[in-house]
Design a protein around this motif. Structure first.
Motif, mmCIF file in Angstrom:
data_model
loop_
_atom_site.group_PDB
_atom_site.id
_atom_site.type_symbol
_atom_site.label_atom_id
_atom_site.label_comp_id
_atom_site.label_asym_id
_atom_site.label_seq_id
_atom_site.Cartn_x
_atom_site.Cartn_y
_atom_site.Cartn_z
ATOM 1 N N ALA A 265 0.841 -1.208 0.000
ATOM 2 C CA ALA A 265 0.000 0.000 0.000
ATOM 3 C C ALA A 265 0.871 1.251 0.000
ATOM 4 O O ALA A 265 0.470 2.303 -0.487
ATOM 5 N N TYR A 266 2.062 1.113 0.574
ATOM 6 C CA TYR A 266 3.036 2.214 0.558
ATOM 7 C C TYR A 266 4.381 1.671 1.027
ATOM 8 O O TYR A 266 4.461 0.547 1.564
ATOM 9 N N LEU A 267 5.408 2.450 0.806
ATOM 10 C CA LEU A 267 6.749 2.090 1.273
ATOM 11 C C LEU A 267 7.223 3.135 2.277
ATOM 12 O O LEU A 267 7.207 4.329 1.981
ATOM 13 N N HIS A 268 7.638 2.668 3.439
ATOM 14 C CA HIS A 268 8.091 3.572 4.504
ATOM 15 C C HIS A 268 9.580 3.388 4.754
ATOM 16 O O HIS A 268 10.071 2.267 4.825
ATOM 17 N N TYR A 269 10.291 4.495 4.899
ATOM 18 C CA TYR A 269 11.697 4.389 5.314
ATOM 19 C C TYR A 269 12.085 5.589 6.180
ATOM 20 O O TYR A 269 11.339 6.566 6.293
ATOM 21 N N CYS B 76 8.236 8.924 4.296
ATOM 22 C CA CYS B 76 9.560 9.084 4.888
ATOM 23 C C CYS B 76 9.507 9.764 6.254
ATOM 24 O O CYS B 76 8.954 10.847 6.400
ATOM 25 N N ASP B 77 10.109 9.100 7.240
ATOM 26 C CA ASP B 77 10.357 9.735 8.534
ATOM 27 C C ASP B 77 11.643 10.543 8.377
ATOM 28 O O ASP B 77 12.733 9.982 8.275
ATOM 29 N N MET B 78 11.501 11.849 8.341
ATOM 30 C CA MET B 78 12.639 12.723 8.093
ATOM 31 C C MET B 78 12.987 13.542 9.339
ATOM 32 O O MET B 78 13.571 14.631 9.247
ATOM 33 N N SER B 79 12.648 12.990 10.505
ATOM 34 C CA SER B 79 12.796 13.753 11.755
ATOM 35 C C SER B 79 14.173 14.374 11.924
ATOM 36 O O SER B 79 14.288 15.522 12.326
ATOM 37 N N SER B 80 15.220 13.606 11.619
ATOM 38 C CA SER B 80 16.547 14.120 11.968
ATOM 39 C C SER B 80 17.326 14.633 10.764
ATOM 40 O O SER B 80 18.502 14.932 10.892
#
Lengths: 367, 367
Positions: free
Chosen positions: B144-148, B177-181
Motif C-alpha cells: 500500500a506504501y513504502l516507509h523508510y 519518509c520519517d525525516m525527523s533528523s
C-alpha cells in the motif's frame, strides 16, 4: 513592554512571574549553558525539572500515592480517544453526562471508535443552563465507566458536585473527568476519580501538554488494539517518556505549579481568590440592565463567565472599546456568540476589577 | 549568561538568534500586550504567525501546491500509528525498509495495529552500516506504501538516494519518509514523496510539534476506524486546528524558518555549511588512531556522527573533559554506547571546530 488583561478562554493568560522566569532562563538555564528547550529529555537536569513538576502537582492536588501522573500530548481531544481505549478492554460501554459542547465531543469520539456510548443524563432540555441532579444520573447495567466535563468552557456551566459512578447493581465504575478548564482552580478530592485529564492551556501552562491523573488499578483494562502512545500503563512505566515529551511545555507547567505554591500559597488560597473574582463579576452582571448570564446560580462557572448584551448591536462597540482599554479576548465562542470573560488562575483580581469598571462605564454611556 | 556548544541528538540545539527573539517577545508579542503562549489559536495575530510559518516552510522546501502541510502533536512516534491509519483504508500492506532503531519502531507499530507489515529490505545483515541498494528494494504485490527512515539518528546512517516505491506490477505506491533528523538540512525534492513527517526537536524547533507534508490525493484513503485527530484530511481542512495546536512550538518553528531564510540564506546555503561541518568531523575521526566510525562512506549521516574510542575505558574521561570544556551531550545513545555528535542546523561550524580541537588534544594526551 505592555501587558494587557487577557480574558482568553484558552490558550489563556499565564502568570507574568512565570513568563519572566522563562524569559530570564531562555538562553541559559541556571548556568547549564543551554535552554531547557535544547535539553535531552534524558539529561539529569531535565529529568529533575520534570520530576519536580510532578511532585509539585501532587502536592498541590494532594494526589494519593496510588495514582499515576502522566504528561502527554495531543490536547484533551486526543484523550477523548485514549480514555475509551484504556478502559474498554474488559467490555462494557462508556457512559456519558452531556452538559455542553466539550462533553458532546467526548461522546462523539467514543461512538466513532466503539459504537454505542449512552448519554445517561443531559442538560440539553434546559439549554445547558443547569447540570443534571445526582438523582437523574442512572448508569447502564453494562457501564464500564462514567465520563463528564467538570466545567464547560464554552457554556460556562460547572458541576457543583462530583457525580457518583455506580451501576444499578451497585457496582462502582471509574469516574472519568475532563477537567481542562477547572483543574487547579481550587482543592480537589482526587480519590473520587478514576481518571482526571486536562489540556494544559488554561490553568496549567502552554498548549500542547495534557496532564492525566490515573488510578493505578485502571492501568490494566486497556484494549490491545490501541496506538502504543495511548497506553497509560506504558506511559506510566516510562515516566511519560516513551518518546520525547513536550519538554518545554512541561517545564513551563512546572513554573506555574511553583507559582501556585509560592506566590499564591496553594490551592486553598487560589480558591478564595477565584471565588472573589467570579462573585464580583456575576454580581456586576446581575445588577445591570445591559448584561445577562443565563446559567443556574449553583452551576455558574468560576472560570468562564459568558454574558450577553441586551442589544446585540452593542456587541461590536463593546468589544472594540474593551480591546482599546486593554481588556483582551472578551468575544464569546463563535458557536454561541455574545461575550465571555475567562477568569483562570493567572487572571489577576485587578483584571476583573478593571473589566467591571469598564462594563459599568460602557453601560452608562451606551446601555 | 553562558552558551555552551550542544551536540544533543534531540531535543537539540536551537539558533541563539531564535532564542533571543523568543526571549524578547516572551511577555509582549510585538505590542499586542500578551505572550504568544497566551493567544487564542483563533486570534488573527496568532493565525498570522501560524500561516507565516507554513509559508516559510513551503518556500524553504519548495513544497508543491498539491501538498498539504500539517502541524500536529505526539512526536514522530504517534505518526508511526497515524500513517498506516491514513493509508491502509483501501487494503494492502505497509512495506518497510529497516535501517535501524527508528525504522524498526515504525514497523513494530504498524504490525501492532494491523498485523503483517513486511520489511522488504534491511541493513541488519551489515549491522546497519550501509543502507540497501536500490536494486535490493523489492516491494510486495500488495504494497500500500513504502516507509523508510531517511536518517537513523541513533545509528548515524543516512540514505544517499531516494528509494522508488514501485510494486512488481509496475504500480507506483506512496513513498513515506520519517525525516525527523534530516529535514531542512538541505534542499529536497518533495515531489518524490507521498508523505514526509518529522518530529520538530532536531531541525525545526522544540519537542511537542510534528510537521507532516502530505500529497493531497492521499487524503482519501484512510481507515474509518481511526482516532479523529489522526485524520490528515480533517487536519488539512481545519488548518491543523481541529483542536488547540501546540501554539508556542509552532511559533518557535516559524522563528527557525525565518532564521533559515534570512540569517542562513536558505537551504542551499545550509546544505553547504552542513557538508563542511560533517566532512571535517569525519576527516578528523578517520585520520585519528583513537576514534572510529563504522558507517559506509556513502551513508554517513551529516546530522548524527557516532564514533567510538579505541579504548572504552577512555569514554568516561572523554565525556567529563568535553563537558568541562563546554562541549555538551556527546554521549552515544544508551542502546549503542560510545559517542555521538549531532550536527544539526543550529550547531555552528565553530562548535565543530571546537570539538575537533578537543578531540585532537584529548588523543594527544590520553590516546
Amino acid at each position: 513592554m505592555t501587558r494587557h488583561y487577557n480574558f482568553c478562554a484558552g490558550p489563556a493568560a499565564l502568570p507574568a512571574a512565570v513568563l519572566e522566569r522563562a524569559r530570564d532562563e531562555m538562553l541559559d538555564y541556571r548556568g547549564h549553558g543551554l535552554s531547557v528547550m535544547e535539553m535531552s529529555h534524558r539529561a539529569p537536569e531535565y529529568v529533575a525539572i520534570a520530576r519536580q513538576a510532578e511532585a509539585d502537582l501532587r502536592e498541590l492536588l494532594a494526589i494519593p500515592d496510588h495514582y499515576r501522573v502522566l504528561f502527554t500530548q495531543g490536547g484533551a481531544t486526543l484523550q477523548f480517544a485514549a480514555v475509551p481505549y484504556n478502559l474498554l478492554g474488559r467490555g462494557g460501554r462508556a457512559n456519558f453526562l452531556h452538559t455542553g459542547i466539550w462533553g458532546s465531543k467526548a461522546v462523539a469520539e467514543a461512538r466513532h471508535l466503539f459504537g454505542d456510548a449512552p448519554v445517561v443524563a443531559s442538560s440539553e432540555a434546559n439549554g445547558h443552563s443547569a447540570v443534571p441532579r445526582p438523582d437523574d444520573i442512572v448508569l447502564t447495567e453494562d457501564a464500564a465507566y462514567l465520563h463528564y466535563t467538570a466545567n464547560e468552557t464554552i457554556g460556562g456551566l460547572e458541576f457543583d458536585f462530583v457525580p457518583e459512578a455506580v451501576r444499578p447493581d451497585g457496582g462502582e465504575v471509574p469516574l472519568v473527568c475532563d477537567m481542562s478548564s477547572s483543574i487547579l482552580s481550587g482543592p480537589l478530592d482526587v480519590s473520587k476519580f478514576g481518571i482526571i485529564y486536562a489540556g494544559a492551556q488554561k490553568n496549567i501552562g502552554p498548549a500542547g501538554l495534557v496532564v492525566v491523573i490515573v488510578r493505578e488499578d485502571l492501568l490494566d483494562r486497556a484494549r490491545p488494539d490501541m496506538p502504543s502512545l495511548f497506553d497509560y500503563r506504558a506511559l506510566a512505566d516510562a515516566g511519560s517518556m516513551i518518546n520525547t515529551p513536550a519538554t518545554y511545555s512541561w517545564y513551563l507547567a512546572g513554573l506555574v505549579f511553583q507559582w501556585l505554591k509560592h506566590d499564591i500559597g496553594g490551592l486553598a488560597a487560589m480558591n478564595a481568590i477565584n471565588d472573589r473574582k467570579a462573585a464580583k463579576l456575576y454580581a456586576a452582571i446581575d445588577s445591570s440592565e445591559l448584561y445577562a448570564n443565563p446559567i443556574a446560580l449553583r452551576n455558574r462557572s468560576r472560570m468562564n463567565v459568558p454574558f450577553v448584551l441586551a442589544d446585540e448591536r452593542l456587541d461590536k462597540p463593546f468589544l472594540a472599546e474593551a480591546d482599546a482599554a486593554g481588556l483582551l479576548n472578551l468575544k464569546g465562542h463563535r458557536s454561541v456568540g455574545g461575550m465571555r470573560a475567562s477568569l483562570y488562575n493567572a487572571v489577576p483580581e485587578a483584571a476583573v476589577d478593571a473589566l467591571i469598571a469598564f462594563m459599568a462605564d460602557f453601560e452608562q454611556r451606551r446601555g
